[in-house]
Structures are given as C-alpha cells and as structure tokens.
Design an enzyme around this catalytic site. Sequence first.
Site, PDB file in Angstrom:
ATOM      1  N   TYR A  92       0.817  -1.221   0.000  1.00 44.15           N
ATOM      2  CA  TYR A  92       0.000   0.000   0.000  1.00 44.15           C
ATOM      3  C   TYR A  92       0.845   1.263   0.000  1.00 44.15           C
ATOM      4  O   TYR A  92       1.669   1.493   0.887  1.00 44.15           O
ATOM      5  CB  TYR A  92      -0.925  -0.017   1.216  1.00 44.15           C
ATOM      6  CG  TYR A  92      -2.040   0.998   1.175  1.00 44.15           C
ATOM      7  CD1 TYR A  92      -3.105   0.848   0.287  1.00 44.15           C
ATOM      8  CD2 TYR A  92      -2.050   2.087   2.032  1.00 44.15           C
ATOM      9  CE1 TYR A  92      -4.139   1.762   0.258  1.00 44.15           C
ATOM     10  CE2 TYR A  92      -3.086   3.008   2.019  1.00 44.15           C
ATOM     11  CZ  TYR A  92      -4.129   2.848   1.124  1.00 44.15           C
ATOM     12  OH  TYR A  92      -5.167   3.755   1.106  1.00 44.15           O
ATOM     13  N   SER A 187       1.009  -7.826   1.259  1.00 39.79           N
ATOM     14  CA  SER A 187      -0.030  -6.942   1.769  1.00 39.79           C
ATOM     15  C   SER A 187      -0.972  -6.526   0.624  1.00 39.79           C
ATOM     16  O   SER A 187      -1.623  -7.376   0.026  1.00 39.79           O
ATOM     17  CB  SER A 187       0.600  -5.742   2.479  1.00 39.79           C
ATOM     18  OG  SER A 187      -0.368  -4.998   3.169  1.00 39.79           O
ATOM     19  N   GLN A 188      -1.026  -5.232   0.277  1.00 44.17           N
ATOM     20  CA  GLN A 188      -1.835  -4.855  -0.885  1.00 44.17           C
ATOM     21  C   GLN A 188      -1.401  -5.652  -2.106  1.00 44.17           C
ATOM     22  O   GLN A 188      -2.233  -6.113  -2.897  1.00 44.17           O
ATOM     23  CB  GLN A 188      -1.696  -3.366  -1.178  1.00 44.17           C
ATOM     24  CG  GLN A 188      -2.400  -2.929  -2.470  1.00 44.17           C
ATOM     25  CD  GLN A 188      -2.129  -1.486  -2.823  1.00 44.17           C
ATOM     26  OE1 GLN A 188      -2.963  -0.635  -2.595  1.00 44.17           O
ATOM     27  NE2 GLN A 188      -0.953  -1.199  -3.383  1.00 44.17           N
ATOM     28  N   ASP A 273      -1.038 -10.095  13.363  1.00 45.66           N
ATOM     29  CA  ASP A 273      -1.177  -9.038  12.352  1.00 45.66           C
ATOM     30  C   ASP A 273      -2.388  -8.169  12.690  1.00 45.66           C
ATOM     31  O   ASP A 273      -3.528  -8.630  12.684  1.00 45.66           O
ATOM     32  CB  ASP A 273      -1.350  -9.688  10.968  1.00 45.66           C
ATOM     33  CG  ASP A 273      -1.181  -8.701   9.832  1.00 45.66           C
ATOM     34  OD1 ASP A 273      -1.347  -7.488  10.054  1.00 45.66           O
ATOM     35  OD2 ASP A 273      -0.893  -9.161   8.703  1.00 45.66           O
ATOM     36  N   HIS A 312       2.303  -7.367  11.029  1.00 51.32           N
ATOM     37  CA  HIS A 312       2.124  -7.325   9.578  1.00 51.32           C
ATOM     38  C   HIS A 312       3.426  -7.486   8.794  1.00 51.32           C
ATOM     39  O   HIS A 312       3.392  -7.725   7.590  1.00 51.32           O
ATOM     40  CB  HIS A 312       1.424  -6.025   9.187  1.00 51.32           C
ATOM     41  CG  HIS A 312       0.933  -6.007   7.768  1.00 51.32           C
ATOM     42  ND1 HIS A 312       0.113  -6.995   7.254  1.00 51.32           N
ATOM     43  CD2 HIS A 312       1.151  -5.140   6.749  1.00 51.32           C
ATOM     44  CE1 HIS A 312      -0.157  -6.738   5.995  1.00 51.32           C
ATOM     45  NE2 HIS A 312       0.465  -5.623   5.653  1.00 51.32           N
TER      46      HIS A 312
END
Length: 334
Positions: A92, A187-188, A273, A312
């Site tokens: 992100y 992630s993203q 996370d 995360h």
Amino acid sequence: MALSDLSLDELVRYRPSVREPVDFDDFWSKTLAEARTHDLDVEAAEVDTPYRTTTVRDVSFRGFGGDRVGAWFTVPRGVDGPLPAVVEFIGYNGGRDLPGESLRWASAGYAHLLVDTRGQGARWGGGGRTGDPHGSGPSTPGFMTRGIEHPDTYFYRRVFTDAVRAVEAVRTLPGVDPARVAVQGISQGGGITLAVAGLVPDLVAVMPDVPFLCHFARALDICDKDPFAEITRYLAVHRPRVDDVLHTLSYVDGVNFAKRATAPSLFSVALMDLVCPPSTVYAAYNHYGSNHYAGERPDVRKDIEVYRFNDHEGGESYQRQAQIRWLNGVLGRP
C-alpha cells in the site's frame, strides 16, 4: 503485542460465507474486455544501474482505460532464456523504487517484473511513477474509498485491471517463457496477487504474502488500523451508505478471486497481524480453489507459512527465501 483474532485451531477451520455479487464474473469479463480494446503497446528500454549481475529495463504498457503503467523488468545478466517470470505487485502506497533495488528474483534465476500501483508511491521506499487520471467522489485520505460509490468507479477496479495487463505484458518481453508466469506480492500486493489468480487461468504459481483486501465485512468489524480504517471513517460520516459500500467491495474481495483460482499457491499469515487480521487471510486461503474442488478431494494445491509471533511484517526474509524454494519446487528447478 498479542493474539487479537481467532486461535490457530479456529483459523484453520474458518471458511466464512462472503458476499459475492451474482454478476461478479460478468463484471470482470466486461472490465477486461474493455481494457483489451486498447493495444497493450509494451515499451521497454534498458537503464543504467551500478549492478553487474542483472539487466534492468524500464517497461510500460497500457492498463485500464489505456493509461500507461510503469514497471521494472529485471533479468540475470548472461543467462540464456526463456526464463520463468515472476510478476510482483507492491504494498500500500509504495512504488517500484529505483531500478535494481529489487534483485532477489533475478538473483534466483527468474525474470522479474515489478509493477507500479497507479496513483501510489509516495509514502515509503523510493517512490512510484504511475498516475491515476480518473476522478473520484468524496473520499477519506488514502485510496480505499476513491470511487467507492459504485463498482465501476472504484479505485481497485483499475488497479486489478492493470495487474492482469501486466501479466499479458511480461509474456511479450524477450527472454520470458510465457507459459511459466507466477505472481507475487505483499499486503496490498498480496491482494492484487489474489485478484490476478482469479482472473488469469493459466498462471504457474501464486504467492500472496500477508494479503490485504480480503473479507472486508470481517475486517471492518475487528480492524481499527489503516488502510481498512479508511473505510470505517468514511462510513462513520456516510452513515446510510453501508450496504452500497459493501456491495462495491464485494467485487474486489480477495476471497471471491481466491475461489476461482487454479494455480498452486503459497500464502503467508502472521497471527499477530493488526493490519490484515489473520481471519481475513484464512478466509481467502480456506476458500482458495474451492470452485474447483471435487467433494473432499482438492485438485488445487495450496500451502501456507504461519508466523505465530509476528505482526504485519510477517516472515520478511524467511518468507522471501521460502517463496524461492517453493517456486523452484513447483517448476522442478534445482
């Protein structure tokens, strides 16, 4: 930091019912058909770097709406092709950084395409260079609510279309074996990876690492961290729009793409996370390939690395090496 979601025993059985629009497949079929009315128009030019063992090219192609999308294409110098390729999507608000700053896949003997995310690349790393020329209605700061009024205008419709076009683009590049293309992201980037897995039927492997953009309804109930919290803040103001927003999000939910995936996959999850709660990751993992299951006999391979005491950041270098070894095994490479 401590566990804040379901226990591991609960997670491995967690297979929730996730909202799926009846026209999901038609929506994405029409979206991609519209993008393909624009010539892919791949451009590639070698760039100078201080690295002696790789060659880097500045690549661009036409994505959603014919907009140009940038990427770095890196290959090991002096290695004969055609090589298997890994297309990587970025976390992100990160960008593709400087040329040569991501060398691990090329160092492991793969062609590597690192793809900018349109409009992003201004919060960490070395930046991005791909704009998003499309407008939006009222939104909270960030990208999660841009165009969220309708599936047609939502930001991630454009991002996921760019990602599919990136796979099409890498297959045209010199030295790439078009039959051996994998996708990967953190992630993203992991959420984008799952979208591509559900939209491109002939990938050789899929590697979503602590994936974002999964099981939105659950995430909005239990997660108070950005980026999910951007949507929470939006709905705290736009109170009557909850059902409309959840409807839009159902078209980009990683769980719905995971159901449709057929390629072997290696997930990762971090049980502490707070950004991408582990139940949202397991929702996608446990549904992965489920549209292709025959009773209790799965015909789609899926594996997951579990990082019990991590937030995360997940497995970081441990996961990166695990991915290379796993992909080598999938492809039968020594």
